[in-house]
Design a protein around this motif. Structure first.
Motif, PDB file in Angstrom:
ATOM      1  N   LYS A 148       0.836  -1.184   0.000  1.00  0.00           N
ATOM      2  CA  LYS A 148       0.000   0.000   0.000  1.00  0.00           C
ATOM      3  C   LYS A 148       0.872   1.236   0.000  1.00  0.00           C
ATOM      4  CE  LYS A 148      -4.086  -1.987   1.916  1.00  0.00           C
ATOM      5  NZ  LYS A 148      -5.084  -2.042   2.992  1.00  0.00           N
ATOM      6  N   VAL A 149       0.274   2.306  -0.461  1.00  0.00           N
ATOM      7  CA  VAL A 149       1.012   3.571  -0.495  1.00  0.00           C
ATOM      8  C   VAL A 149       0.226   4.588   0.320  1.00  0.00           C
ATOM      9  CG1 VAL A 149      -0.074   4.239  -2.688  1.00  0.00           C
ATOM     10  CG2 VAL A 149       2.062   5.324  -1.982  1.00  0.00           C
ATOM     11  N   LEU A 150       0.961   5.422   1.014  1.00  0.00           N
ATOM     12  CA  LEU A 150       0.347   6.410   1.888  1.00  0.00           C
ATOM     13  C   LEU A 150       0.049   7.674   1.096  1.00  0.00           C
ATOM     14  CD1 LEU A 150      -0.335   6.823   4.911  1.00  0.00           C
ATOM     15  CD2 LEU A 150       1.845   8.005   5.105  1.00  0.00           C
ATOM     16  N   LEU A 151      -1.209   8.085   1.106  1.00  0.00           N
ATOM     17  CA  LEU A 151      -1.606   9.292   0.374  1.00  0.00           C
ATOM     18  C   LEU A 151      -2.270  10.282   1.315  1.00  0.00           C
ATOM     19  CD1 LEU A 151      -3.182   7.575  -2.773  1.00  0.00           C
ATOM     20  CD2 LEU A 151      -0.887   8.552  -2.545  1.00  0.00           C
ATOM     21  N   ILE A 152      -2.211  11.529   0.942  1.00  0.00           N
ATOM     22  CA  ILE A 152      -2.947  12.535   1.701  1.00  0.00           C
ATOM     23  C   ILE A 152      -3.883  13.262   0.750  1.00  0.00           C
ATOM     24  CG2 ILE A 152      -0.983  12.867   3.250  1.00  0.00           C
ATOM     25  CD1 ILE A 152      -0.614  15.555   1.897  1.00  0.00           C
ATOM     26  N   GLN A 153      -4.909  13.787   1.325  1.00  0.00           N
ATOM     27  CA  GLN A 153      -5.871  14.506   0.509  1.00  0.00           C
ATOM     28  C   GLN A 153      -5.533  15.987   0.581  1.00  0.00           C
ATOM     29  OE1 GLN A 153      -9.880  13.589   1.564  1.00  0.00           O
ATOM     30  NE2 GLN A 153     -10.562  13.720  -0.560  1.00  0.00           N
ATOM     31  N   ARG A 154      -5.385  16.605  -0.560  1.00  0.00           N
ATOM     32  CA  ARG A 154      -4.933  17.992  -0.591  1.00  0.00           C
ATOM     33  C   ARG A 154      -5.987  18.951  -0.065  1.00  0.00           C
ATOM     34  NH1 ARG A 154      -0.741  19.760  -3.477  1.00  0.00           N
ATOM     35  NH2 ARG A 154      -1.858  21.639  -4.064  1.00  0.00           N
ATOM     36  N   GLY A 155      -5.544  19.890   0.778  1.00  0.00           N
ATOM     37  CA  GLY A 155      -6.473  20.859   1.339  1.00  0.00           C
ATOM     38  C   GLY A 155      -6.555  22.138   0.521  1.00  0.00           C
ATOM     39  N   LEU A 156      -5.605  22.297  -0.418  1.00  0.00           N
ATOM     40  CA  LEU A 156      -5.536  23.567  -1.146  1.00  0.00           C
ATOM     41  C   LEU A 156      -5.534  23.337  -2.643  1.00  0.00           C
ATOM     42  CD1 LEU A 156      -2.613  25.139   0.945  1.00  0.00           C
ATOM     43  CD2 LEU A 156      -5.039  25.750   1.089  1.00  0.00           C
ATOM     44  N   GLU A 157      -5.863  24.380  -3.375  1.00  0.00           N
ATOM     45  CA  GLU A 157      -5.703  24.359  -4.822  1.00  0.00           C
ATOM     46  C   GLU A 157      -4.219  24.388  -5.155  1.00  0.00           C
ATOM     47  OE1 GLU A 157      -7.685  23.817  -7.145  1.00  0.00           O
ATOM     48  OE2 GLU A 157      -9.632  24.064  -6.174  1.00  0.00           O
ATOM     49  N   PRO A 158      -3.760  23.897  -6.286  1.00  0.00           N
ATOM     50  CA  PRO A 158      -4.581  23.160  -7.243  1.00  0.00           C
ATOM     51  C   PRO A 158      -4.822  21.732  -6.773  1.00  0.00           C
ATOM     52  CG  PRO A 158      -2.314  23.177  -7.955  1.00  0.00           C
ATOM     53  CD  PRO A 158      -2.366  23.933  -6.663  1.00  0.00           C
ATOM     54  N   TYR A 159      -5.731  21.079  -7.437  1.00  0.00           N
ATOM     55  CA  TYR A 159      -6.048  19.692  -7.081  1.00  0.00           C
ATOM     56  C   TYR A 159      -6.612  19.594  -5.663  1.00  0.00           C
ATOM     57  CZ  TYR A 159      -3.384  18.138 -11.200  1.00  0.00           C
ATOM     58  OH  TYR A 159      -2.920  17.911 -12.464  1.00  0.00           O
ATOM     59  N   GLN A 160      -7.349  20.611  -5.247  1.00  0.00           N
ATOM     60  CA  GLN A 160      -7.931  20.543  -3.912  1.00  0.00           C
ATOM     61  C   GLN A 160      -8.815  19.299  -3.798  1.00  0.00           C
ATOM     62  OE1 GLN A 160     -10.140  24.042  -2.806  1.00  0.00           O
ATOM     63  NE2 GLN A 160      -9.851  23.660  -0.608  1.00  0.00           N
ATOM     64  N   HIS A 161      -8.729  18.623  -2.658  1.00  0.00           N
ATOM     65  CA  HIS A 161      -9.479  17.396  -2.348  1.00  0.00           C
ATOM     66  C   HIS A 161      -8.990  16.169  -3.123  1.00  0.00           C
ATOM     67  CE1 HIS A 161     -11.901  20.294  -0.369  1.00  0.00           C
ATOM     68  NE2 HIS A 161     -12.493  20.738  -1.472  1.00  0.00           N
TER      69      HIS A 161
END
Lengths: 245, 245
Positions: free
Chosen positions: B43-56
Motif C-alpha cells: 500500500k502507499v500512503l496518500l494525503i488529501q490535498r487541502g488547497l488548490e490546485p487539485y484541492q481534495h
DNA sequence: GTCATATGGTGTATCTTGTACACGAAGTAA
DNA sequence: TTACTTCGTGTACAAGATACACCATATGAC
C-alpha cells in the motif's frame, strides 16, 4: 559545470533583476558524468571552468536548466554545448542539494551519467575555449563543487547496473571483439574473468551475434567482431527475460 | 504534496515579493512515496490535498525545500509534518521536472521513497485536518500532478532492489515469521515461491536468525519468529558479500 | 619463407546452486 | 476426540558456475 555563468548560445537572457518570488528559490542545474572506455581504464570527461567560482578548476559539464526545458533535455543540451557530445546513453543519476555545495548560494543539481564510445570523441587534450579532457578515474584532478562525489556515485551506478542491464555495449563501438567486451567487464567490475567461461556465458544469452567482420590493423591474428542485438533484447525483455553476467 | 501551499508550522514566511533573481528559477519540492505491507498487498500512503490546485485530490506527502535545508532532511520533515511518520527507511528515488507538471508554474520535485512497517502507522482512514490513507497499489484513486508516475517508479525501484539488497525487512516488524517474509517477497516480486526452497535459501545466507519467540494470537500452530541480523550483514558487506534472493 | 611472437578461439570434468515436489507435527476450536 | 489450519522439514535431479591448457592464425623481422 554546475551553476556556471550561462553561456551565450541562441537564447537571449532576460534583463536582470526581473524575477520576483514570494519565497526564496534555489537555482537548479544539471551536471553530466560522461564515462568512456579507454584501452585500459574508464575515463570521465571533464571541462576546465572559465568563470568563477572555481575558475580554471576541472568540473563536470553542466549548467542551468532553462525555464521551459525538461531535465533530460537540459542535460543533453549542456553536453552538446560544452563538449560536442550527442546521441549517447544518458540516464538520471541522483540529485545533489546540500545547502552549501555551491559558494554562490543555494544550487541544486540534477546529475546525469552518460556512456560514450570514447573513440568517437577524441578530444584528448584541449579543444574549445575552455579545455576538455578525459581523465582516468584513479587520477582525477582537483574538482570543483561536490563533483568528485557525483563521479563516485556514477561509477557505483555503472558497476551495479552493468551486470543486470546490457548497458556495457554503450561503451563499445557497434562492432567489437569478445576480448574487448570481456575487458570492459573486467575494468568495470574490477575483477578478472575466465576467457572460456565468459564467452560461453555471453554467447549463451544469444544477444551478442557474430558478424562477417574481423578486427583491423592489429599485429597478430585478428579477432572476429560481434554486435549486440538490441532488437532481440527488447523482444526478450517483454517476455520477462533477465540479462545477467 | 508537491508544490502545495506552505503549511503554517513554526516557520514564519518572509514578506511576499522579496526574492529577486536575475534569471527565472523553478520552485523545488520533495515528495515521498511511503510503501507499507498489508496482509495481502503493498500500500502507499496518500494525503488529501487541502488547497488548490487539485484541492481534495489525493497526492503524495511532500512540500517545498527550505532555503537552508538538505533534500533528505526536507523529505523527512514533510513526512513528519504531514503524516507523523518518522524513522523509516528513506531513499532518494528520482527527480521529476517536466515543465508543465504543475499548473502553477515550473516546479521540480525530488521524489523519495520510504518503506514503513504498516502496523506502526494505523492511520487507516482519516487522521488530520486533511485525510491520510493507505491505498493498495492496484486501487489507487485519481492522483494530483504526476504522482501516479512517481508511485510507479517507486514500485519499480523496490522490485528491482529487494532481490539484491535486504530492504524487505524494513517492511516487516523486527520479529517476523518466515512465512511473513516469504509473503513479502511474493507480493513485491509478484510471483509464487516454493516454501522449502525459500527457507533453505534465506537461512543459508545466515542473516535471518531464529529467536526464542513464537507468533502470538493465531488460531493454529504458532510460527517461530526470526530477526534480521543487520550487524552481521554490514560486516559481510565490507568483505564483498552479496545478498541475493 | 621460416621463425618468433602475440592473441584468438575452443571443450570437458567437477562442483555448486536451483528446482520440483508431499507429508507428518503442532497447535486451536468445537 | 476430532476437524481444521498452518508449521516445518529432505531428497533427487537439472542447470549453471567454475577451473583449467593448448593449438590456430595472423604479423613482422630476419
Amino acid at each position: 559545470m554546475a551553476a556556471a555563468g550561462r553561456k551565450g548560445e541562441t537564447w537571449t537572457p532576460p534583463p536582470p533583476g526581473r524575477h520576483v518570488y514570494d519565497y526564496p528559490r534555489p537555482a537548479v542545474t544539471v551536471d553530466c558524468v560522461v564515462l568512456g572506455l579507454d584501452a585500459d581504464d574508464l575515463k570521465v570527461l571533464l571541462i576546465q571552468r572559465g568563470l568563477e567560482p572555481y575558475q580554471h578548476t576541472w568540473a563536470l559539464p553542466g549548467g542551468f536548466v532553462l525555464p521551459d526545458e525538461d531535465l533530460d533535455t537540459a542535460a543533453r543540451r549542456e553536453l552538446r554545448e560544452e563538449t560536442n557530445i550527442e546521441d549517447v546513453y544518458l540516464e538520471q543519476l541522483y540529485t545533489f542539494g546540500a545547502p552549501r555545495r555551491d559558494p554562490r548560494g543555494r544550487v541544486i543539481t540534477v546529475a546525469y551519467y552518460a556512456l560514450a564510445k570514447l573513440s568517437d570523441y577524441r578530444v584528448t587534450a584541449a579543444t574549445d575555449a575552455e579545455s576538455v579532457g578525459w581523465y582516468p578515474l584513479d587520477k582525477l584532478p582537483a574538482l570543483a563543487f561536490d563533483h568528485a562525489d557525483i563521479i563516485l556515485r556514477a561509477v557505483e551506478r555503472l558497476r551495479g547496473k552493468v551486470r543486470y542491464v546490457p548497458i556495457g555495449f554503450e561503451l563499445l563501438p557497434p562492432r567489437f571483439s569478445l576480448t574487448q567486451l570481456q575487458r570492459l567487464y573486467e575494468i568495470v567490475l574490477e575483477r578478472q574473468l575466465d576467457k572460456r567461461n565468459f564467452r560461453k556465458k555471453i554467447l549463451s544469452l544469444g544477444l551478442v551475434v557474430e558478424t562477417e567482420e574481423l578486427e583491423q590493423g592489429v599485429r597478430h591474428r585478428a579477432a572476429r567482431l560481434f554486435r549486440f542485438d538490441k532488437k532481440k533484447y527488447e523482444r526478450l525483455l517483454k517476455q520477462g527475460f533477465e540479462f545477467a553476467i
